[in-house]
Scaffold this motif. Structure first.
Motif, short mmCIF file in Angstrom:
data_model
loop_
_atom_site.label_atom_id
_atom_site.label_comp_id
_atom_site.label_asym_id
_atom_site.label_seq_id
_atom_site.Cartn_x
_atom_site.Cartn_y
_atom_site.Cartn_z
N GLN A 1 0.84 -1.19 0.00
CA GLN A 1 0.00 0.00 0.00
C GLN A 1 0.88 1.24 0.00
OE1 GLN A 1 -2.77 0.15 3.23
NE2 GLN A 1 -3.64 2.11 2.60
N VAL A 2 0.59 2.15 -0.90
CA VAL A 2 1.38 3.36 -1.01
C VAL A 2 0.85 4.42 -0.05
CG1 VAL A 2 2.06 5.24 -2.53
CG2 VAL A 2 1.91 2.90 -3.42
N GLN A 3 1.75 4.99 0.71
CA GLN A 3 1.38 6.09 1.59
C GLN A 3 2.26 7.29 1.29
OE1 GLN A 3 1.62 4.32 5.58
NE2 GLN A 3 -0.60 4.62 5.74
N LEU A 4 1.63 8.41 1.09
CA LEU A 4 2.33 9.67 0.92
C LEU A 4 2.04 10.53 2.14
CD1 LEU A 4 1.46 10.42 -2.82
CD2 LEU A 4 3.53 9.35 -1.93
N VAL A 5 3.09 11.01 2.78
CA VAL A 5 2.92 11.78 4.01
C VAL A 5 3.57 13.14 3.84
CG1 VAL A 5 3.35 11.88 6.47
CG2 VAL A 5 2.88 9.67 5.37
N GLU A 6 2.76 14.18 4.01
CA GLU A 6 3.27 15.55 3.89
C GLU A 6 3.65 16.11 5.25
OE1 GLU A 6 -0.36 15.24 1.03
OE2 GLU A 6 0.11 14.71 3.11
N SER A 7 4.56 17.05 5.23
CA SER A 7 4.92 17.79 6.43
C SER A 7 5.41 19.17 6.03
CB SER A 7 5.99 17.06 7.25
OG SER A 7 7.17 16.92 6.48
N GLY A 35 3.87 15.37 -7.67
CA GLY A 35 3.43 16.75 -7.74
C GLY A 35 2.70 17.21 -6.50
N TRP A 36 2.41 18.49 -6.49
CA TRP A 36 1.66 19.10 -5.40
C TRP A 36 0.41 19.77 -5.96
CZ3 TRP A 36 3.00 18.70 -0.30
CH2 TRP A 36 4.29 18.26 -0.01
N TYR A 37 -0.71 19.50 -5.30
CA TYR A 37 -1.96 20.18 -5.57
C TYR A 37 -2.30 21.03 -4.34
CZ TYR A 37 -3.29 17.45 -9.71
OH TYR A 37 -3.37 16.91 -10.96
N ARG A 38 -3.19 21.98 -4.55
CA ARG A 38 -3.71 22.74 -3.42
C ARG A 38 -5.18 23.04 -3.65
NH1 ARG A 38 -0.73 28.69 -4.10
NH2 ARG A 38 -1.85 29.37 -5.99
N GLN A 39 -5.89 23.19 -2.53
CA GLN A 39 -7.29 23.54 -2.61
C GLN A 39 -7.63 24.49 -1.47
OE1 GLN A 39 -10.16 20.32 -2.76
NE2 GLN A 39 -11.60 21.65 -3.83
N ALA A 40 -8.13 25.64 -1.85
CA ALA A 40 -8.57 26.63 -0.87
C ALA A 40 -10.08 26.51 -0.70
CB ALA A 40 -8.20 28.03 -1.35
N CYS A 95 0.32 16.21 -1.52
CA CYS A 95 1.36 15.56 -2.32
C CYS A 95 0.72 14.44 -3.14
CB CYS A 95 2.41 14.99 -1.38
SG CYS A 95 3.69 14.01 -2.18
N THR A 96 1.19 14.27 -4.36
CA THR A 96 0.68 13.22 -5.21
C THR A 96 1.82 12.50 -5.93
OG1 THR A 96 0.46 14.64 -7.16
CG2 THR A 96 -1.42 14.55 -5.67
N ALA A 97 1.52 11.28 -6.36
CA ALA A 97 2.43 10.52 -7.21
C ALA A 97 1.63 10.05 -8.42
CB ALA A 97 3.00 9.33 -6.46
N GLY A 98 2.19 10.22 -9.59
CA GLY A 98 1.43 9.86 -10.78
C GLY A 98 2.29 9.73 -12.00
N TYR A 105 -0.02 15.93 -16.44
CA TYR A 105 0.25 15.16 -15.23
C TYR A 105 -1.03 14.51 -14.73
CZ TYR A 105 1.50 14.11 -10.41
OH TYR A 105 1.71 13.47 -9.21
N TYR A 106 -0.94 13.22 -14.41
CA TYR A 106 -2.10 12.46 -13.95
C TYR A 106 -1.76 11.83 -12.60
CZ TYR A 106 -3.08 12.99 -18.89
OH TYR A 106 -3.28 13.50 -20.15
N PRO A 107 -2.35 12.37 -11.52
CA PRO A 107 -2.06 11.81 -10.19
C PRO A 107 -2.78 10.50 -9.96
CG PRO A 107 -3.69 13.55 -10.01
CD PRO A 107 -3.27 13.51 -11.45
N HIS A 108 -2.10 9.56 -9.31
CA HIS A 108 -2.70 8.26 -8.98
C HIS A 108 -2.80 8.04 -7.48
CE1 HIS A 108 -2.43 7.43 -13.19
NE2 HIS A 108 -1.11 7.34 -13.20
N TYR A 109 -1.88 8.63 -6.74
CA TYR A 109 -1.85 8.46 -5.29
C TYR A 109 -1.81 9.84 -4.64
CZ TYR A 109 -0.34 3.83 -6.78
OH TYR A 109 -0.26 2.60 -7.38
N TRP A 110 -2.50 9.91 -3.48
CA TRP A 110 -2.64 11.20 -2.79
C TRP A 110 -2.25 11.07 -1.33
CZ3 TRP A 110 -4.72 15.75 -5.01
CH2 TRP A 110 -5.17 15.60 -6.33
N GLY A 111 -1.64 12.13 -0.82
CA GLY A 111 -1.43 12.24 0.61
C GLY A 111 -2.64 12.87 1.26
N GLN A 112 -2.59 12.99 2.58
CA GLN A 112 -3.72 13.53 3.33
C GLN A 112 -3.80 15.05 3.24
OE1 GLN A 112 -6.21 11.81 5.04
NE2 GLN A 112 -5.33 10.10 3.90
N GLY A 113 -2.71 15.68 2.97
CA GLY A 113 -2.71 17.13 2.86
C GLY A 113 -2.17 17.82 4.10
#
Length: 120
Positions: A1-7, A35-40, A95-98, A105-113
């Motif tokens: 299982q892939v886990q992406l963890v941001e800090s 890559g990095w996405y953001r949402q306000a 954070c994303t991996a894709g 760019y097409y993200p496949h995996y996402w961190g929690q933010g």
């Protein structure tokens, strides 16, 4: 299982800097970019930047010249250095991996933010 963890998120005054980090729990052989996405609040999610395994980068116009994405392939890490921060940069950064194909760019995996707040 892939886990992406941001800090590295937090509160900063306008004009300040923050550095976000993202670690991957495993080497993901099916991806060639991160890559990095953001949402306000009340806004659509925005692709901020991505970087391929060969080091090619792409940035949103809103952050060009202020943000820098980098990666350490040996450590499965990706970073986002954010300088000259503005209140409009306030958002949850994920954070994303894709995969990067033909300049997209097409993200496949996402961190929690992680929350970034820019305010005086």
């Amino acid at each position: 299982q892939v886990q992406l963890v941001e800090s590295g998120g937090g509160f900063v005054q306008p004009g300040g800097s923050l550095r976000l980090s993202c670690s991957s729990s495993t080497i993901i052989v099916s991806i060639n970019a991160m890559g990095w996405y953001r949402q306000a609040p009340g806004k659509e999610r925005e692709l901020v930047a991505y970087i391929t395994t060969t080091g090619r980068t792409n940035y949103a116009d809103s952050v060009k010249g202020r943000f820098t994405i980098s990666r350490d392939n040996a450590k499965n890490m990706v970073y986002l250095q954010m300088n000259s921060l503005k209140p409009e940069d306030t958002a949850v950064y994920s954070c994303t991996a894709g995969t990067s194909i033909s300049g997209s760019y097409y993200p496949h995996y996402w961190g929690q933010g992680t929350q970034v707040t820019v305010s005086s």
